[in-house]
Design a protein around this motif. Structure first.
Motif, mmCIF file in Angstrom:
data_model
loop_
_atom_site.group_PDB
_atom_site.id
_atom_site.type_symbol
_atom_site.label_atom_id
_atom_site.label_comp_id
_atom_site.label_asym_id
_atom_site.label_seq_id
_atom_site.Cartn_x
_atom_site.Cartn_y
_atom_site.Cartn_z
ATOM 1 N N ALA A 46 -5.299 -0.555 -53.948
ATOM 2 C CA ALA A 46 -3.104 0.113 -53.525
ATOM 3 C C ALA A 46 -2.444 0.608 -55.819
ATOM 4 O O ALA A 46 -2.067 -0.841 -55.817
ATOM 5 C CB ALA A 46 -2.609 -1.135 -53.478
ATOM 6 N N LYS A 48 0.223 0.834 -56.173
ATOM 7 C CA LYS A 48 1.862 0.296 -56.685
ATOM 8 C C LYS A 48 1.598 -0.913 -57.460
ATOM 9 O O LYS A 48 2.240 -1.784 -58.087
ATOM 10 C CB LYS A 48 2.396 0.341 -56.042
ATOM 11 N N ASP A 67 -5.511 3.964 -53.103
ATOM 12 C CA ASP A 67 -4.047 3.995 -51.810
ATOM 13 C C ASP A 67 -2.792 4.265 -52.964
ATOM 14 O O ASP A 67 -2.410 2.969 -53.107
ATOM 15 C CB ASP A 67 -4.668 2.750 -51.401
ATOM 16 N N HIS A 187 -1.079 -3.444 -42.535
ATOM 17 C CA HIS A 187 -1.159 -3.751 -43.718
ATOM 18 C C HIS A 187 -0.718 -5.235 -43.990
ATOM 19 O O HIS A 187 1.014 -4.258 -43.134
ATOM 20 C CB HIS A 187 -1.015 -3.569 -45.211
ATOM 21 N N SER A 190 1.215 -9.282 -48.218
ATOM 22 C CA SER A 190 0.335 -9.765 -49.420
ATOM 23 C C SER A 190 0.401 -10.891 -49.938
ATOM 24 O O SER A 190 1.219 -12.024 -49.495
ATOM 25 C CB SER A 190 1.719 -9.196 -50.774
ATOM 26 N N GLY A 227 -3.748 -7.245 -48.634
ATOM 27 C CA GLY A 227 -2.997 -8.405 -49.397
ATOM 28 C C GLY A 227 -3.779 -9.650 -49.840
ATOM 29 O O GLY A 227 -3.035 -11.313 -49.206
ATOM 30 N N GLU A 265 -7.425 -2.131 -47.888
ATOM 31 C CA GLU A 265 -6.050 -1.448 -49.063
ATOM 32 C C GLU A 265 -5.960 -2.408 -50.551
ATOM 33 O O GLU A 265 -5.356 -3.734 -49.990
ATOM 34 C CB GLU A 265 -4.953 -0.570 -49.076
ATOM 35 N N GLY A 267 -4.565 -4.614 -53.823
ATOM 36 C CA GLY A 267 -4.885 -4.190 -55.379
ATOM 37 C C GLY A 267 -3.963 -5.931 -55.857
ATOM 38 O O GLY A 267 -4.765 -5.708 -56.598
ATOM 39 N N ARG A 268 -3.341 -6.562 -55.698
ATOM 40 C CA ARG A 268 -3.191 -8.161 -56.051
ATOM 41 C C ARG A 268 -4.926 -8.948 -57.121
ATOM 42 O O ARG A 268 -4.841 -8.882 -57.569
ATOM 43 C CB ARG A 268 -2.470 -8.674 -55.132
ATOM 44 N N TYR A 363 1.917 -6.059 -59.702
ATOM 45 C CA TYR A 363 3.262 -6.696 -60.249
ATOM 46 C C TYR A 363 4.143 -7.155 -60.905
ATOM 47 O O TYR A 363 5.060 -7.887 -61.026
ATOM 48 C CB TYR A 363 3.668 -6.924 -58.644
#
Ligand SMILES: *Cc1c(COP(=O)(O)O)cnc(C)c1O
Length: 383
Positions: A46, A48, A67, A187, A190, A227, A265, A267-268, A363
Motif C-alpha cells: 500500500a 500510501k 496498492d 480492508h 489499520s 491492516g 495489501e 502497508g504499515r 504514515y
C-alpha cells in the motif's frame, strides 16, 4: 536499529530528518515474502504508507505489487517500475481523469467502492475501447477493534459497498459490458493487533465467496486488504512482524478453490519499523508542574500523534545521564495538539540533544506538510 555508529553519524546533520534503516526494511520484506510464498499468497504494498523512492525501490525489487489510492500513486508505481499487471487501484472518490489514466496504464484491477462507480468506469472504458477488471470492495461489517479514526470495515464508514447493495451491483454489472468482475476486496482497518479479527474477516469472505458462486460468478481473486499492526511500544524487541502467524490464519480459515488467488495489501507492517524521525531539542522549559522539551520537529513532520493521538516511542539518543525526568515532548508549531508525548520519562535532557521518534516509517513522511511555511522534511538512509 539505532546503534552507536549510526547515532554519531547524525551529529553532523541538520535536523529534523527521517532516518530509514534499509537493511531492516529488506529483512522485513524478505520475511514477509517467504511467509507469503509458503501459501502461494500475493502481496501488494500500500503505497500510501510511504512512497519515498528508496523505500519503493526495495519493495519493487522484492517483487510485490502496488496498492494505490490515487491516480498519482498509480503513476508513481508504474514510473518506478512496478509491473502494471500487479497494480490495483482503490479509493472511494476516483476521478474520471484518474480512472482514464489507470485504464490507459492497463492496471490489473480497480477495487470499486460503490454501485455508481461501476457505471462510471464502464462508460470511460467503453470510450477507450477497453475492458476493465474490477473487484468489489465490500464492507463486511467486521469490527477491527482498532482506533475509531482508522477503522474502515463497519457499515457506518464511508468505504466500500454494503452487503444489502450486492444485488444492485450484480444488476449493474450485467449492464456493464466493458467490466470483468474478477474478485472481491476487503480492508477493515489499520493497526490491527488482535489476529482474531482476521479470522472473523475470513469467515465473512467465505460467506460472500459462496454467495457470488451461487449467483454465477466464479471469482478468481479474494483480496483481504491490509491492516496488520506493529509494536509501537517495543520497536527493538519486535522489529519484524510475525508474518507466518498472520498468513497462517488466512490459510487456515479462508475456504477457497484451488484456482482462487488470495491477495494482501500490506502497508504499515512492511515499513513502519524501518523509519525514525530524528530531531534536536531546541529548548528545555522547566515548569512548576511540567517540564517541556521543545523539538525542532513537529506535527508538520509527523502528524500521527496530533491526528489520531497515536503513540510513538521517544528516545533521547544523546544523553548519558542516569537521572530520569518526565517531560512533555512538543514541536514548534502553533497548535496545542503539536505534541509527541506527555509525561515521557527520559534521561535528563539538554538543548542540542538528539531525540529519536521511533516506528515512524509508515504514515510519517507521507503526511508531512508545509504548514507554518515549514521546509519539507529530509531523509537519510543507512548504508
Ligand atoms: C491503507 C490501505 C491499506 C494498507 O493498510 P495498512 O494498515 O497500512 O496495512 C490497504 N488497502 C487499502 C485499500 C488501504 O486503503
Amino acid at each position: 536499529m539505532l546503534n552507536k555508529d549510526t547515532i554519531s553519524s547524525f551529529n553532523e546533520l541538520e535536523t529534523p530528518f527521517y532516518y530509514y534503516d534499509l537493511k531492516l526494511l529488506e529483512q522485513t520484506l524478505e520475511s514477509c515474502r517467504m511467509a507469503a510464498d509458503k501459501f502461494g499468497f500475493h502481496v501488494h504494498y500500500a503505497l500510501k504508507a510511504n512512497f519515498n523512492e528508496q523505500v519503493l525501490e526495495a519493495i519493487r525489487k522484492i517483487g510485490f505489487g502496488a496498492d494505490c489510492v490515487s491516480g498519482n500513486e498509480v503513476k508513481k508505481a508504474i514510473d518506478l517500475g512496478f509491473d502494471s499487471q500487479k497494480v490495483v487501484f482503490a479509493g472511494v472518490g476516483k476521478s474520471d481523469k484518474e480512472i482514464t489514466e489507470a485504464l490507459n496504464s492497463d492496471i490489473y484491477c480497480f477495487n470499486v467502492e460503490s454501485v455508481q462507480e461501476l457505471e462510471i468506469i464502464n462508460g470511460l472504458a467503453a470510450k477507450l475501447g477497453k475492458e476493465a477488471r474490477v473487484a468489489l470492495r465490500i464492507n463486511p461489517n467486521v469490527d477491527a477493534h482498532t482506533h475509531q479514526y482508522i477503522t474502515t470495515g463497519l457499515e457506518e464508514n464511508k468505504f466500500g459497498i454494503n452487503q444489502w447493495e450486492l444485488n444492485a451491483c450484480i444488476e449493474q454489472l450485467k449492464a456493464c459490458k466493458q467490466l470483468n468482475l474478477i474478485g472481491i476486496h476487503f480492508h477493515i482497518g489499520s493497526q490491527i493487533t488482535n489476529l482474531e479479527v482476521f479470522k472473523s474477516l475470513c469467515l465473512k469472505v467465505n460467506e460472500l465467496n459462496v454467495w457470488f458462486a451461487d449467483h454465477g460468478y466464479q471469482l478468481k481473486v479474494l483480496n483481504v486488504g491490509g491492516g496488520l499492526g506493529v509494536d509501537y511500544h517495543a520497536p527493538d524487541e519486535n522489529p519484524i512482524n510475525d508474518f507466518d502467524s498472520y498468513f497462517t490464519i488466512f490459510n487456515q480459515f479462508l475456504e477457497r478453490r484451488n484456482d482462487q488467488e488470495v491477495h494482501f495489501e500490506l502497508g504499515r507492517a512492511l515499513v513502519a519499523q524501518c523509519g525514525s524521525l530524528i530531531s534536536r531539542i531546541l529548548y528545555v522549559k522547566n515548569g512548576l508542574k511540567k517540564n517541556f522539551l521543545i523539538l525542532d520537529a513537529g506535527m508538520t513532520e509527523l502528524m500521527r500523534p496530533a491526528l489520531y493521538q497515536a503513540y510513538h516511542k521517544i528516545e533521547n539518543i544523546s544523553s548519558l545521564s542516569v537521572k530520569k525526568i518526565k517531560y512533555d515532548v512538543v514541536g514548534p508549531i502553533c497548535e496545542s495538539t503539536d505534541c509527541f508525548g506527555k509525561e515521557v520519562e527520559l534521561p535528563e535532557s539538554f538543548r542540542g540533544d538528539l531525540i529519536a521518534i521511533r516506528t515512524a516509517g509508515a504514515y510519517g513522511e507521507v503526511m508531512s506538510s508545509g504548514y507554518n511555511l515549514r521546509e519539507r522534511v529530509k531523509s537519510v538512509y543507512s548504508k
